[in-house]
Design an enzyme around this catalytic site. Structure first.
Site, PDB file in Angstrom:
ATOM      1  N   LYS A 120      -6.519  -8.636  26.579  1.00 49.58           N
ATOM      2  CA  LYS A 120      -6.545  -7.218  26.201  1.00 49.58           C
ATOM      3  C   LYS A 120      -7.510  -6.482  27.125  1.00 49.58           C
ATOM      4  CE  LYS A 120      -7.962  -5.998  22.004  1.00 49.58           C
ATOM      5  NZ  LYS A 120      -7.864  -5.745  20.545  1.00 49.58           N
ATOM      6  N   ASP A 162      -8.700  -2.385   8.931  1.00 44.67           N
ATOM      7  CA  ASP A 162      -7.414  -1.998   9.517  1.00 44.67           C
ATOM      8  C   ASP A 162      -6.369  -3.085   9.285  1.00 44.67           C
ATOM      9  OD1 ASP A 162      -5.675  -0.270  10.794  1.00 44.67           O
ATOM     10  OD2 ASP A 162      -6.225  -0.908  12.819  1.00 44.67           O
TER      11      ASP A 162
END
Length: 350
Positions: A56, A155
């Protein structure tokens, strides 16, 4: 800074990451995260040789995500669980901010829930295992990371649940996570609102007060996504079906939960399994935080639902095997019979 110094053993040279992704070749692009792009790579560095990884890469031009980068790095370097994505290492040389994880080859749960051509790969038993895995990860974060604090993910959603080659769930994306005290009966954090629309605890949205029950609420939405075979928000609908957290509550309270079960699952869910699963999912979505179950209780109920389903499946297989044996014996004696299909799963959906 002292914490970062303790993580120096996880630092991967930028050149090794570049090589693993073939200079971030678009052919290796697998998706876009909250603050950057994700690539598949084959890492050969140090103890890791030819290891499949997910890379990422922070979009530094956007000047966003720096805080999330360090939060996730510190969280994943300290806390390990079989249902939490494993951090392999990182790169932070000022110009590049990169996190390297184990590669979850089957992608994220939301890609199946949003694609009818893929959804058929998720049997009810697999879906139960995924839910139990995520619940186990959350139980670890809320109750077992340390004696004096807990982690609130903040989240929870199907897009942040990754699946490895064996369909094991891996909770990911800890950039928004918060550490709270755990040695008090009711702990909370006052913080700016974060999370994803359709999954976010309405009390957290109204007050800005985050608690562990906020994660429980979001997980309840995921449970209904799994049961109904759809995402939390579906904008093709222009009525109460648009937002699943609202629609599922209505159906459950009206005794119509069976009508919104994913059609691919109908005829495959044992009646009691549906009762247990839908009840705990509904309780997660209760408006009052104090009425929601703890994640430990959610995990127990999900395991119970799975055990009921496994027992029912085993009973069907045993009965079918016995019927086939009886039919074969009769056939050998010259008696020809038709072997009936055993309809032990509930069929009111058909």
């Amino acid at each position: 800074m002292s914490q970062m110094n303790e993580l120096i053993h996880l630092k991967i040279p930028f050149q090794a990451i570049m090589s693993s992704t073939q200079d971030f070749n678009e052919a290796n692009f697998v998706g876009k995260g909250g603050y950057g792009r994700v690539y598949k790579g084959t890492l050969s560095w140090g103890a890791y040789q030819d290891m499949l990884v997910a890379v990422k890469r922070l979009d530094v031009t956007g000047f966003q995500g720096n805080k999330e980068f360090y939060t996730e790095l510190l969280m994943l370097s300290q806390y390990r669980h079989e249902n939490i994505i494993t951090l392999i290492g990182f790169c932070d040389d000022g110009k590049e901010m990169i996190l390297v994880y184990e590669y979850a080859s089957r992608g994220s749960l939301d890609t199946y829930l949003s694609d009818p051509s893929k959804l058929g790969q998720l049997s009810w038993e697999k879906r139960l295992d995924i839910c139990v895995g995520v619940a186990s990860a959350l139980d670890y974060l809320h109750n077992h990371v340390a004696l004096e604090h807990r982690i609130i993910h903040r989240d929870i959603k199907s897009a942040n649940i990754l699946l490895d080659e064996n369909w094991n769930a891996k909770l990911s994306d800890f950039g928004l996570s918060k550490i709270c005290l755990a040695n008090q009966e009711n702990t909370f954090v006052v913080t700016n609102l974060a999370g994803t629309h359709g999954y976010c605890d309405p009390q957290y949205q109204r007050t800005g007060i985050l608690t562990k029950e906020s994660d429980v609420y979001s997980f309840g939405v995921v449970l209904f996504e799994v049961l109904c075979g759809r995402l939390a928000c579906d904008f093709k609908y222009h009525d109460e079906r648009r937002f699943l957290h609202h629609f599922a509550r209505i159906c459950y309270k009206n005794g119509n939960i069976a009508k919104i079960v994913d059609y691919l699952l109908r005829g495959h869910i044992e009646r009691e399994t549906l009762t247990v699963f839908s009840a705990i999912a509904y309780q997660c979505l209760l408006e009052a935080r104090e009425q929601r179950p703890t994640i430990a209780n959610v995990a127990l109920e999900l395991k119970k639902a799975r055990e009921i389903q496994v027992r029912a499946r085993t009973a069907i297989l045993s009965a079918t095997t016995a019927t086939i044996a009886i039919t074969a014996t009769r056939s050998n004696k010259g008696i020809h019979t038709i072997n009936p299909i055993l309809g032990l799963f509930f069929s009111q959906y058909k």
